[in-house]
Write an enzyme that holds these catalytic residues in place. Sequence first.
Site, short mmCIF file in Angstrom:
data_model
loop_
_atom_site.label_atom_id
_atom_site.label_comp_id
_atom_site.label_asym_id
_atom_site.label_seq_id
_atom_site.Cartn_x
_atom_site.Cartn_y
_atom_site.Cartn_z
N SER A 1 62.64 11.96 27.41
CA SER A 1 62.88 13.26 27.80
C SER A 1 61.81 13.62 28.47
CB SER A 1 63.03 14.20 26.52
OG SER A 1 63.67 13.35 25.35
N GLU B 1 61.18 2.29 34.25
CA GLU B 1 61.64 2.46 33.09
C GLU B 1 61.82 0.93 32.71
OE1 GLU B 1 62.08 4.24 30.53
OE2 GLU B 1 62.96 2.50 29.27
N CYS C 1 66.07 9.67 23.12
CA CYS C 1 66.78 10.92 22.82
C CYS C 1 68.67 10.78 23.20
CB CYS C 1 66.24 12.46 23.54
SG CYS C 1 67.23 13.31 23.42
N CYS D 1 68.34 11.49 19.18
CA CYS D 1 69.21 13.19 19.55
C CYS D 1 70.66 13.27 19.33
CB CYS D 1 68.48 14.01 19.97
SG CYS D 1 66.75 13.88 20.21
N LYS E 1 72.93 10.33 17.74
CA LYS E 1 72.40 10.61 15.74
C LYS E 1 73.69 11.13 15.65
CE LYS E 1 70.55 13.55 15.12
NZ LYS E 1 68.46 13.66 14.61
N ALA F 1 56.15 -1.40 32.80
CA ALA F 1 55.17 -0.68 33.48
C ALA F 1 53.86 -1.41 33.17
CB ALA F 1 54.85 0.21 34.54
N TYR G 1 63.77 12.96 7.96
CA TYR G 1 64.30 13.35 8.81
C TYR G 1 65.76 12.73 8.84
CZ TYR G 1 63.51 12.78 13.66
OH TYR G 1 63.09 12.45 15.23
N GLU H 1 69.04 11.32 7.58
CA GLU H 1 70.26 11.86 8.82
C GLU H 1 70.80 10.90 7.97
OE1 GLU H 1 67.83 14.80 11.22
OE2 GLU H 1 68.24 12.44 12.28
N ARG I 1 58.47 5.67 -0.66
CA ARG I 1 57.64 5.67 -0.75
C ARG I 1 56.88 6.23 -2.27
NH1 ARG I 1 53.61 3.84 3.99
NH2 ARG I 1 53.53 6.28 3.75
N HIS J 1 80.35 40.31 10.02
CA HIS J 1 80.88 39.83 8.95
C HIS J 1 81.73 39.71 9.03
CE1 HIS J 1 81.56 40.35 5.13
NE2 HIS J 1 82.83 40.63 4.98
N GLU K 1 74.90 36.05 8.71
CA GLU K 1 74.63 37.85 8.44
C GLU K 1 73.66 37.46 6.92
OE1 GLU K 1 77.72 40.86 6.73
OE2 GLU K 1 78.77 38.10 6.65
C1 LIG Z 1 67.19 8.31 15.63
C2 LIG Z 1 65.90 9.08 15.81
C3 LIG Z 1 67.49 10.80 16.04
C4 LIG Z 1 65.97 11.45 16.76
N1 LIG Z 1 67.04 12.53 16.64
C5 LIG Z 1 65.90 14.05 17.13
C6 LIG Z 1 66.92 15.32 16.89
O1 LIG Z 1 68.05 15.26 16.40
N2 LIG Z 1 65.80 16.51 17.92
C7 LIG Z 1 64.96 16.29 18.62
O2 LIG Z 1 63.95 17.29 19.06
N3 LIG Z 1 63.63 14.92 18.63
C8 LIG Z 1 64.41 13.37 17.82
N4 LIG Z 1 64.36 12.25 17.85
C9 LIG Z 1 63.02 12.52 18.68
C10 LIG Z 1 63.02 12.35 20.19
O3 LIG Z 1 64.54 11.23 20.59
C11 LIG Z 1 61.64 11.92 20.86
O4 LIG Z 1 60.58 12.74 20.24
C12 LIG Z 1 62.10 11.72 22.12
O5 LIG Z 1 62.73 10.76 22.71
C13 LIG Z 1 60.52 11.76 22.82
O6 LIG Z 1 60.79 11.94 24.29
P1 LIG Z 1 59.17 10.53 25.66
O7 LIG Z 1 59.26 10.95 26.93
O8 LIG Z 1 58.41 10.84 24.29
O9 LIG Z 1 59.23 8.97 25.00
P2 LIG Z 1 60.85 8.81 24.88
O10 LIG Z 1 62.03 9.83 25.22
O11 LIG Z 1 61.14 7.73 23.40
O12 LIG Z 1 60.85 7.09 26.18
C14 LIG Z 1 60.06 7.13 26.89
C15 LIG Z 1 60.40 5.65 27.50
O13 LIG Z 1 59.77 5.01 28.22
C16 LIG Z 1 59.66 3.15 27.41
N5 LIG Z 1 58.70 2.92 27.98
C17 LIG Z 1 58.02 2.78 26.86
N6 LIG Z 1 56.98 1.60 27.46
C18 LIG Z 1 57.50 1.22 28.59
C19 LIG Z 1 56.04 0.51 29.70
N7 LIG Z 1 55.34 0.02 29.51
N8 LIG Z 1 57.34 0.54 31.06
C20 LIG Z 1 58.26 1.10 30.93
N9 LIG Z 1 58.85 1.66 30.14
C21 LIG Z 1 58.91 2.00 29.04
C22 LIG Z 1 61.00 3.80 26.80
O14 LIG Z 1 61.98 2.24 26.76
C23 LIG Z 1 61.40 4.85 27.08
O15 LIG Z 1 63.02 5.20 27.48
C24 LIG Z 1 64.67 11.57 17.33
C25 LIG Z 1 64.83 10.27 17.21
C26 LIG Z 1 65.01 9.37 16.61
C27 LIG Z 1 64.51 7.68 16.48
#
Ligand SMILES: Cc1cc2nc3c(=O)[nH]c(=O)nc-3n(C[C@H](O)[C@H](O)[C@H](O)COP(=O)(O)OP(=O)(O)OC[C@H]3O[C@@H](n4cnc5c(N)ncnc54)[C@H](O)[C@@H]3O)c2cc1C
Length: 451
Positions: free
Chosen positions: A19, A39, A47, A52, A55, A119, A181, A185, A202, A440, A445
């Site tokens: 994201s 990546e 996500c 997200c 799920k 990376a 959460y 879920e 826990r 309504h 509401e």
């Molecule tokens: C089951 C679940 C449900 C969720 N539901 C929600 C929700 O309903 N609403 C919400 O807002 N958030 C939700 N989240 C949280 C949300 O997914 C994260 O907050 C969000 O994806 C974070 O984005 P990010 O860019 O920080 O990391 P990420 O989306 O995790 O992206 C990080 C990327 O970096 C890559 N990466 C890691 N290390 C390396 C490397 N050394 N070299 C190359 N690539 C690498 C990974 O493969 C990954 O693709 C959920 C998470 C989970 C696990």
Amino acid sequence: MAAPIPRYDYDLLVIGAGSGGVRAARVAAGHGAKVAIVEEYRIGGTCVIRGCVPKKLLVYGAHFAEDLEDAKRFGWEVQGTKFDWVTLRDNVLNEVARLSGLYSQTLQNHKVEIIQQRAVVTGPHSVRIDKREITATTILIATGARPDVPVCEGSEFGITSNEAFHLEKIPRRIAIAGSGYIANEFAGIFNEFGAKVTMICRSDRILRGYDEQIRDRLLQISMSKGIIFRFDAPIEKILRQANGTLSVQLKNGDAVDCDLLMFATGRVPNTDGLGLESAGVAIDEQRAVKVDADSRSTCPSIYAVGDVTNRVQLTPVAIREGQAFADTVFGNKPTRVDYNCIPSAVFSHPPLAGVGMTESEARNKLGSVKVYTSDFRAMKNVLANRDERALYKIVVDDISGKLVGAHMIGPDAPEILQMVAVAVKAGMTKAQLDECVAIHPTMAEELVLMK
Ligand SMILES: Cc1cc2nc3c(=O)[nH]c(=O)nc-3n(C[C@H](O)[C@H](O)[C@H](O)COP(=O)(O)OP(=O)(O)OC[C@H]3O[C@@H](n4cnc5c(N)ncnc54)[C@H](O)[C@@H]3O)c2cc1C
């Protein structure tokens, strides 16, 4: 005169196409920067690929169990219904693949170079990808977080949310370790699909951080739907039985037998083996990258956004951080993320959502608060004979009359709360909320009718 030779291969190198990383890469490229994104797994990140999106699609799928049951009370004859997990799973996985493709497309349309590798940082301006080294003026760490599995004997027998989307079948009995959460879920999802769910918590509560009354309501409803809760139950070890089932041994001497154990015990920032020490990037005791208000790390040319910084682990926050970083560093538009009043939701059965201060937080911080609640049964649930009550709560600062928190559980609570969050964020007063005429008949509401 010959054009100057660029000092580095790229203006920006983003590690992690989730994201935060995708937003930052796209926006920086839009501002004219030469950008590459690395990546190691799949474009879209947690996500889109295993968070997200899949799920929420499973939550929709699960809800049909109740909808089909309720349909009878609305005059529909529903015969021979049968749930096929593999159909849902594969449709969800196909949708995830489609979305991942769209993310790649967007990056390509913005001329962001995609490198599908792992990376490792090797210095303030350099990263190793496979065996080659590439350089950039600025590096953005957007590597997200991963499930944190407790260290105990037999923990390798458990799965995490990563694997839950790929199961071959729905287990007959599932134990879910955790009380946050994701645990709640998945408890709802598996329960609706017919599994016997035991939550192993826990501590003595679920959903720390959410309003107490709302949490209690979810607990009551979840128990009435058949979910079993084991509180104050840290896990000692997990044993695999001769018949392939698992026995989760608790520290209090009890055991929970199950066919599948899922750990939903928190998420840890992805900094291990990332080479951050080679560039002087400091991490904290939770292994998160330490950043300032502009998401800059302790190394001036390296920034970090999203879950890897462990500020607020939510997709919209990661996206905002990525956007603010790109606008500040490449768009000449200094921007900081405002972390005040971030709404969030739990897509449990029923879902809940909240924004701002909980009732107890407000009482502690403000002293004098007024709390308004509406405890009601949604019209649809009444006709369906479903004994499940919604609860809406608004917390108001008694002195200023301003809304300081809103919390709700019930059908569509996250959809409704998104708009209430605007009112809380805007500092609206309870009187202004009351001035709005109700729509309504709706559930929402109730929010403008609280006395
Ligand atoms: C089951 C679940 C449900 C969720 N539901 C929600 C929700 O309903 N609403 C919400 O807002 N958030 C939700 N989240 C949280 C949300 O997914 C994260 O907050 C969000 O994806 C974070 O984005 P990010 O860019 O920080 O990391 P990420 O989306 O995790 O992206 C990080 C990327 O970096 C890559 N990466 C890691 N290390 C390396 C490397 N050394 N070299 C190359 N690539 C690498 C990974 O493969 C990954 O693709 C959920 C998470 C989970 C696990």
